[in-house]
Design an enzyme around this catalytic site. Structure first.
Site, mmCIF file in Angstrom:
data_model
loop_
_atom_site.group_PDB
_atom_site.id
_atom_site.type_symbol
_atom_site.label_atom_id
_atom_site.label_comp_id
_atom_site.label_asym_id
_atom_site.label_seq_id
_atom_site.Cartn_x
_atom_site.Cartn_y
_atom_site.Cartn_z
ATOM 1 N N ASP A 130 49.535 15.386 20.140
ATOM 2 C CA ASP A 130 48.780 16.635 20.299
ATOM 3 C C ASP A 130 49.518 17.482 21.336
ATOM 4 O OD1 ASP A 130 46.870 18.579 20.616
ATOM 5 O OD2 ASP A 130 45.265 17.270 21.262
ATOM 6 N N LYS A 158 50.336 17.651 15.777
ATOM 7 C CA LYS A 158 49.706 18.983 15.843
ATOM 8 C C LYS A 158 50.768 19.972 16.305
ATOM 9 C CE LYS A 158 44.937 17.690 16.732
ATOM 10 N NZ LYS A 158 43.834 17.693 17.714
ATOM 11 N N ASP A 186 39.459 8.227 15.911
ATOM 12 C CA ASP A 186 38.012 8.089 16.113
ATOM 13 C C ASP A 186 37.322 9.380 16.524
ATOM 14 O OD1 ASP A 186 39.265 8.094 18.749
ATOM 15 O OD2 ASP A 186 37.270 7.584 19.495
HETATM 16 P P1 5GP Z 1 48.146 14.137 23.641
HETATM 17 O O1 5GP Z 1 48.369 13.413 24.927
HETATM 18 O O2 5GP Z 1 49.357 14.209 22.750
HETATM 19 O O3 5GP Z 1 47.551 15.501 23.884
HETATM 20 O O4 5GP Z 1 46.998 13.393 22.885
HETATM 21 C C1 5GP Z 1 47.206 12.223 22.266
HETATM 22 C C2 5GP Z 1 45.925 11.426 22.114
HETATM 23 O O5 5GP Z 1 44.741 12.241 22.044
HETATM 24 C C3 5GP Z 1 46.011 10.718 20.796
HETATM 25 O O6 5GP Z 1 46.629 9.468 20.914
HETATM 26 C C4 5GP Z 1 44.556 10.621 20.379
HETATM 27 O O7 5GP Z 1 43.988 9.454 20.925
HETATM 28 C C5 5GP Z 1 43.897 11.824 20.999
HETATM 29 N N1 5GP Z 1 43.773 12.935 20.022
HETATM 30 C C6 5GP Z 1 44.452 14.099 20.017
HETATM 31 N N2 5GP Z 1 44.065 14.892 18.990
HETATM 32 C C7 5GP Z 1 43.117 14.181 18.317
HETATM 33 C C8 5GP Z 1 42.333 14.459 17.146
HETATM 34 O O8 5GP Z 1 42.413 15.512 16.493
HETATM 35 N N3 5GP Z 1 41.472 13.473 16.766
HETATM 36 C C9 5GP Z 1 41.314 12.301 17.441
HETATM 37 N N4 5GP Z 1 40.445 11.428 16.964
HETATM 38 N N5 5GP Z 1 42.050 12.002 18.543
HETATM 39 C C10 5GP Z 1 42.934 12.953 18.978
#
Ligand code: 5GP
Ligand code: MG
Length: 201
Positions: A130, A158, A186
């Site tokens: 994300d 994303k 989840d």
């Molecule tokens: P980042 O650190 O890249 O922003 O976020 C990564 C983590 O956020 C992922 O491993 C996941 O656990 C959670 N996450 C980010 N976007 C989503 C989403 O759209 N749905 C869900 N269920 N988890 C997300």
């Protein structure tokens, strides 16, 4: 007010709080299918081939798949069956989403201590990239363990939301900035077992 009236008032108060909470919780009716199990199966098969080709050419074996639990549960299980090279499985846990269930909170990593990565080729597997903060933080910790190489694979990316320079090396599907569940992902620890990926309406 007598004690019966106080008790009745307290009960009504608690029941209404409970109802407000369940109304604010999302259910599957708030989501719509985005990526089907068949599309996932086709893509995972191709990812397996990409990984076999890449590691055959670039690195001697063995290859360690490092699954970031719980989100990477299903992609890891399917990917392992799509890769023909011999692989070792290790896992750790990252937890970032707060009580609200759809917004990121404090990132905590568990299970780093017992990983054995020195001199090994490591492919870290996560559910979704994300902002990229989670994978960047995990990679920083893993590099301290002196792996021979360290790459990342994510089921979903994303696109355009990244807050870091880091990019995933292998991607299942690029998606827009929407909240998704299913196939490992989840909402408040539920729905990880859905065979398809669903997006919030
Ligand atoms: P980042 O650190 O890249 O922003 O976020 C990564 C983590 O956020 C992922 O491993 C996941 O656990 C959670 N996450 C980010 N976007 C989503 C989403 O759209 N749905 C869900 N269920 N988890 C997300
Ligand atoms: Mg995760």
């Amino acid at each position: 007010m007598n004690s019966r009236a106080i008790l009745a008032t307290l009960i009504v108060f608690h029941v209404s709080l409970f109802c407000m909470e369940s109304q604010s919780d999302l259910t599957l009716a708030d989501f719509t299918p985005l990526i089907t199990r068949h599309q996932i199966a086709d893509r995972v098969k191709k990812l397996g081939q990409e990984i076999d080709t890449y590691y055959c050419q670039h690195s001697p074996l063995p290859l360690v798949i490092l699954a970031i639990m719980n989100g990477a549960t299903l992609i890891t299980a399917d990917l392992m069956r799509a890769i023909e090279l011999p692989i070792e499985l290790q896992h750790m846990q990252a937890s970032s989403y707060g009580e609200n269930g759809t917004e990121a909170g404090q990132l905590t990593l568990f299970g780093l201590d017992r990983l054995k990565l020195e001199g090994k080729h490591v492919l870290l597997v996560d559910d979704i990239f994300d902002t990229g903060v989670t994978i960047t933080r995990i990679k920083t910790e893993l590099l301290k363990k002196n792996p021979a190489s360290l790459k990342s694979l994510v089921l979903l990316h994303k696109v355009g939301k990244s807050k870091v320079e880091e990019k995933p090396d292998f991607v299942g599907f690029p998606i827009a900035d929407q909240f998704v569940i299913g196939y490992g992902l989840d909402y408040k620890e539920l729905y990880r077992g859905l065979p398809d990926i669903w997006v919030k309406k």
